[in-house]
Design a protein around this motif. Structure first.
Motif, short mmCIF file in Angstrom:
data_model
loop_
_atom_site.label_atom_id
_atom_site.label_comp_id
_atom_site.label_asym_id
_atom_site.label_seq_id
_atom_site.Cartn_x
_atom_site.Cartn_y
_atom_site.Cartn_z
N MET A 190 16.40 17.54 23.26
CA MET A 190 16.03 18.10 21.96
C MET A 190 16.24 19.61 21.99
N GLY A 232 8.62 15.73 16.99
CA GLY A 232 8.78 16.60 18.16
C GLY A 232 8.14 15.96 19.38
N LEU A 292 6.44 27.27 21.99
CA LEU A 292 5.45 26.90 23.01
C LEU A 292 4.49 28.08 23.13
N GLY A 347 2.82 31.22 23.97
CA GLY A 347 3.19 32.43 24.72
C GLY A 347 4.68 32.53 25.02
N HIS A 355 12.20 22.42 24.27
CA HIS A 355 11.84 21.02 24.02
C HIS A 355 12.55 20.09 25.01
N TYR A 378 0.81 22.85 10.63
CA TYR A 378 1.22 21.46 10.46
C TYR A 378 2.20 21.19 11.59
N VAL A 379 2.05 20.07 12.30
CA VAL A 379 2.96 19.78 13.42
C VAL A 379 3.81 18.57 13.10
N ARG A 380 5.13 18.75 13.25
CA ARG A 380 6.05 17.65 12.93
C ARG A 380 5.87 16.50 13.92
N ASP A 410 5.86 32.70 11.27
CA ASP A 410 7.12 33.40 10.99
C ASP A 410 6.87 34.88 10.75
N LEU A 449 13.30 30.96 16.73
CA LEU A 449 13.59 29.65 17.35
C LEU A 449 12.86 29.48 18.68
N VAL A 475 23.32 21.27 17.31
CA VAL A 475 23.56 20.88 15.93
C VAL A 475 25.06 20.62 15.72
N THR A 496 -2.47 29.71 12.34
CA THR A 496 -1.19 30.41 12.51
C THR A 496 -1.19 31.69 11.66
N VAL A 545 20.51 25.58 20.11
CA VAL A 545 20.43 24.98 18.77
C VAL A 545 21.83 24.87 18.16
N PHE A 557 -1.25 30.83 16.64
CA PHE A 557 0.22 31.02 16.72
C PHE A 557 0.57 32.26 15.90
N PRO A 598 15.30 23.42 20.09
CA PRO A 598 15.71 24.43 21.06
C PRO A 598 15.37 24.02 22.52
N ASN A 630 -2.93 33.73 22.54
CA ASN A 630 -1.81 32.78 22.37
C ASN A 630 -1.47 32.09 23.69
C1 57M Z 1 10.40 27.38 14.15
N1 57M Z 1 8.51 26.39 14.90
C2 57M Z 1 7.81 25.60 15.73
C3 57M Z 1 4.29 28.42 14.60
C4 57M Z 1 5.15 29.52 15.11
C5 57M Z 1 17.69 24.01 13.28
C6 57M Z 1 16.45 23.64 14.04
C7 57M Z 1 16.70 23.51 15.50
C8 57M Z 1 15.33 24.65 13.71
C9 57M Z 1 14.06 24.47 14.52
C10 57M Z 1 13.03 25.31 13.85
O1 57M Z 1 12.58 25.04 12.78
N2 57M Z 1 12.65 26.39 14.55
C11 57M Z 1 11.87 27.48 14.04
C12 57M Z 1 9.87 26.66 15.28
C13 57M Z 1 6.31 25.44 15.32
O2 57M Z 1 5.65 26.72 15.38
C14 57M Z 1 5.34 27.39 14.19
O3 57M Z 1 6.44 28.17 13.74
C15 57M Z 1 6.20 29.54 14.05
C16 57M Z 1 7.46 30.24 14.46
N3 57M Z 1 8.37 30.26 13.40
O4 57M Z 1 4.44 30.71 15.24
O5 57M Z 1 3.56 28.83 13.50
C17 57M Z 1 5.66 24.54 16.38
O6 57M Z 1 5.88 25.09 17.68
C18 57M Z 1 4.75 24.88 18.51
N4 57M Z 1 4.20 26.18 18.96
C19 57M Z 1 3.39 26.19 20.06
N5 57M Z 1 2.87 27.39 20.48
C20 57M Z 1 3.12 28.58 19.86
O7 57M Z 1 2.63 29.65 20.29
O8 57M Z 1 3.16 25.16 20.66
C21 57M Z 1 4.48 27.35 18.30
C22 57M Z 1 3.96 28.57 18.72
C23 57M Z 1 4.17 24.42 16.25
C24 57M Z 1 3.75 24.09 17.67
O9 57M Z 1 3.95 22.72 17.92
O10 57M Z 1 3.86 23.43 15.31
C25 57M Z 1 8.49 24.22 15.74
O11 57M Z 1 9.01 23.87 16.81
O12 57M Z 1 8.48 23.57 14.68
N6 57M Z 1 13.71 23.10 14.57
C26 57M Z 1 13.11 22.59 15.63
O13 57M Z 1 12.68 23.30 16.50
C27 57M Z 1 13.09 21.09 15.73
N7 57M Z 1 14.29 20.70 16.44
C28 57M Z 1 15.16 19.76 16.01
O14 57M Z 1 15.03 19.19 14.95
N8 57M Z 1 16.20 19.50 16.88
C29 57M Z 1 17.22 18.51 16.67
C30 57M Z 1 18.58 19.20 16.33
C31 57M Z 1 19.66 18.18 16.12
C32 57M Z 1 18.45 20.17 15.20
C33 57M Z 1 17.45 17.80 17.97
O15 57M Z 1 17.53 18.45 19.02
O16 57M Z 1 17.51 16.56 17.95
C34 57M Z 1 11.95 20.61 16.57
N9 57M Z 1 10.70 21.12 16.22
C35 57M Z 1 9.61 20.35 16.12
N10 57M Z 1 9.67 19.07 16.18
N11 57M Z 1 8.41 20.88 15.92
C36 57M Z 1 12.02 19.09 16.64
C37 57M Z 1 10.85 18.38 16.23
#
Ligand code: 57M
Length: 359
Positions: free
Chosen positions: A320, A61, A195, A197, A325, A56-58, A265, A191, A306, A73, A302, A262, A322, A255
Motif C-alpha cells: 500500500m 487502510g 503515522l 510523529g 503503509h 475520521y479513519v478510512r 492538513d 503524504l 498510482v 486533529t 505514491v 494529529f 505511501p 504526537n
Molecule cells: C493524507 N492522511 C492520513 C491526519 C494528518 C493518492 C493517495 C495515495 C493519497 C493518500 C492521502 O490521502 N494522503 C494524505 C494522509 C490520515 O491523517 C490525517 O491527515 C493529516 C495529514 N494530511 O494530520 O489528520 C491518517 O493517518 C494516520 N495518522 C497517524 N498519526 C499521525 O500523526 O496515525 C496521521 C497522523 C489518520 C491516521 O490513521 O487517519 C491518511 O493516511 O489518510 N492516500 C492514502 O494515504 C491512502 N492510500 C491509498 O489509497 N493507496 C492506494 C494507491 C493505489 C493510491 C494503494 O496503495 O493501494 C491510504 N490511507 C488510508 N487508508 N488512511 C490507504 C487507506
C-alpha cells in the motif's frame, strides 16, 4: 521584535548588545516556540476534543489504524501559532525574507485549515478537492515566487549540490521553479503524515539542517569561505527555522506514539510549504531532495504505485502507498517504522550537510 525594540538601546545598556546575534536569538526562538507548544498543548487538545474535531479513519487502510478514530486533529494550528509568535518575538521584523516565510506558513496553513474544517467541523468527508487545494497552493507559491525574485539582491541561479561551477540562471522561469519546490514540498510532507510523529520528526530534522544553511548563506564571510551563494538578509531565516524546531519538538511531545493529537492538513501543508520556501530563499533548492529525502521517497512511492496501478489495471508495486503503509502491512510495528524512518532522515540530513564541503 526584541531585536527592533531592545538592540537600539545597547548604547546605554550594553547587555542589550546580545540581541544583535542571530545565534542568540535563534536559541531563544527554539525555546520560546517549544514552550508555547508544550504548555498550551494539553489545553489545546482538550478544546479540540470538546469541539469534536476528531479524526475520521478510512476502513481500507491498515487495520491497526482503526483504533485511532476520534484522535483530535488540526494540532497544526498550535504549531503555526508557536512558530509565528516566536519568530515575531525574536527575528528582525524589518527583514523581507522573514515576512515571506511567515506568509507561506500562514497562507498554506489557511488552505490546510479550510480542508480540515470542511472535513472535521462541517463533516464534508472529502474536504477541499485535491485540485482545489493545488490551485490555492499554487497561487500562494506564485505570489511568494514573484515577490522573492523581484527582491533586490536575490539572484535567479539554481545551486547544484556537489557542483560549485554549475549554477544555471533561470531568469523569470525561477518563479515557476520556486512554485514547484514550495508546492511539491508541501504535498510531500502531507503524504508522509500518516503515522504518529512520522512527519514532525523528519520535519524538525530538516528545519535544523536549513537552520545551518540559512546561517551560512546569510553570513558573507562563511558563505565566501565555503564558496556558497551569499544571500544578503537570509540569515534572519535561521530564527524562523529555530522556531520550527522548537514548535516541532513541543508538538512531538503529544504526537509521539500513541498520539494524543494529529497535526492535520493545517500542519502538514504549512510546514512543508515553509520548508520549500526556506530552500528557495537560502538558495539550497535542489539539495532539498536530499534533506527532505524521506518526504521525496514517500511521494515517489505514491506516484509509482498510482501510475503502475492504472497501467496494469489494479496491480501494485507496494502493499500500500505511501511507503509507511507498505511496511506496516509487512508486519513492522508502527513505532519501528517511525523510528527507522527518522534514522533515514537523520542520515540524509548529514549527507546533505556534507555538500557544504564536497563541492
Ligand atoms: C493524507 N492522511 C492520513 C491526519 C494528518 C493518492 C493517495 C495515495 C493519497 C493518500 C492521502 O490521502 N494522503 C494524505 C494522509 C490520515 O491523517 C490525517 O491527515 C493529516 C495529514 N494530511 O494530520 O489528520 C491518517 O493517518 C494516520 N495518522 C497517524 N498519526 C499521525 O500523526 O496515525 C496521521 C497522523 C489518520 C491516521 O490513521 O487517519 C491518511 O493516511 O489518510 N492516500 C492514502 O494515504 C491512502 N492510500 C491509498 O489509497 N493507496 C492506494 C494507491 C493505489 C493510491 C494503494 O496503495 O493501494 C491510504 N490511507 C488510508 N487508508 N488512511 C490507504 C487507506
Amino acid at each position: 521584535m526584541f531585536y527592533n525594540l531592545l538592540y537600539p538601546l545597547h548604547t546605554s545598556i550594553s547587555a542589550f548588545n546580545v540581541f544583535r546575534y542571530i545565534t542568540f536569538r535563534t536559541i531563544y526562538a527554539v525555546l520560546t516556540a517549544f514552550l508555547i507548544a508544550f504548555l498550551l498543548g494539553p489545553w489545546f487538545i482538550r478544546k479540540l476534543s470538546q469541539m469534536q474535531v476528531g479524526q475520521y479513519v478510512r476502513d481500507d487502510g491498515p487495520q491497526t489504524h482503526l483504533k485511532k478514530a476520534g484522535t483530535p486533529t488540526m494540532g497544526g494550528t498550535l504549531i503555526i501559532f508557536a512558530v509565528a509568535v516566536s519568530t515575531l518575538l525574536w527575528a528582525d521584523l524589518t527583514n523581507f525574507y522573514v515576512w515571506m516565510v511567515l506568509l507561506v506558513l500562514v497562507g498554506f496553513g489557511a488552505v490546510g485549515f479550510m480542508d480540515d474544517y470542511l472535513k472535521q467541523v462541517v463533516k464534508r468527508s472529502k474536504g477541499l478537492s485535491g485540485r482545489g487545494k493545488l490551485v490555492f497552493q499554487s497561487i500562494l507559491a506564485l505570489i511568494t515566487g514573484v515577490l522573492v525574485v523581484s527582491h533586490p539582491g536575490f539572484n535567479t541561479q539554481v545551486t547544484l549540490p556537489f557542483f560549485k561551477h554549475i549554477s544555471p540562471d533561470l531568469g523569470w522561469w525561477y518563479v515557476l521553479f520556486a512554485v514547484f519546490v514550495i508546492v511539491g514540498a508541501s504535498n510531500a510532507v502531507n503524504l508522509t503524515d500518516g503515522l504518529d510523529g512520522l512527519a514532525i520528526g523528519p520535519m524538525t530534522i530538516a528545519a535544523a539542517t536549513y537552520m545551518i544553511f540559512a546561517y551560512v548563506a546569510g553570513n558573507i564571510k562563511v558563505a565566501d569561505y565555503l564558496q556558497l551563494q551569499y544571500v544578503a538578509g537570509c540569515g534572519e531565516v535561521t530564527v524562523f527555522c529555530g522556531a520550527i524546531i522548537g514548535a516541532g519538538l513541543g508538538f512531538l511531545w503529544f504526537n509521539a506514539y500513541p498520539a494524543q493529537v494529529f497535526m492535520g492538513d493545517v500542519g502538514s501543508l504549512s510546514l512543508g510549504g515553509s520548508l520549500g520556501a526556506v530552500a528557495v530563499i537560502t538558495k539550497q533548492e535542489i539539495v532539498l531532495v536530499i534533506v527532505g529525502g524521506l518526504f521525496v521517497m514517500e511521494a515517489l512511492s505514491v506516484i509509482f504505485q498510482v501510475g503502475y496501478f492504472k497501467l496494469t489495471h489494479g496491480k501494485r508495486i507496494f502493499r500500500m502507498a505511501p511507503l509507511h503503509h507498505h511496511f506496516e502491512l509487512k508486519g513492522w510495528p508502527e513505532p519501528k517504522v517511525i523510528v527507522r524512518f527518522w534514522i533515514i532522515a537523520i542520515a540524509l540530513a548529514l549527507l546533505s550537510m556534507s555538500t557544504l564541503k564536497l563541492r
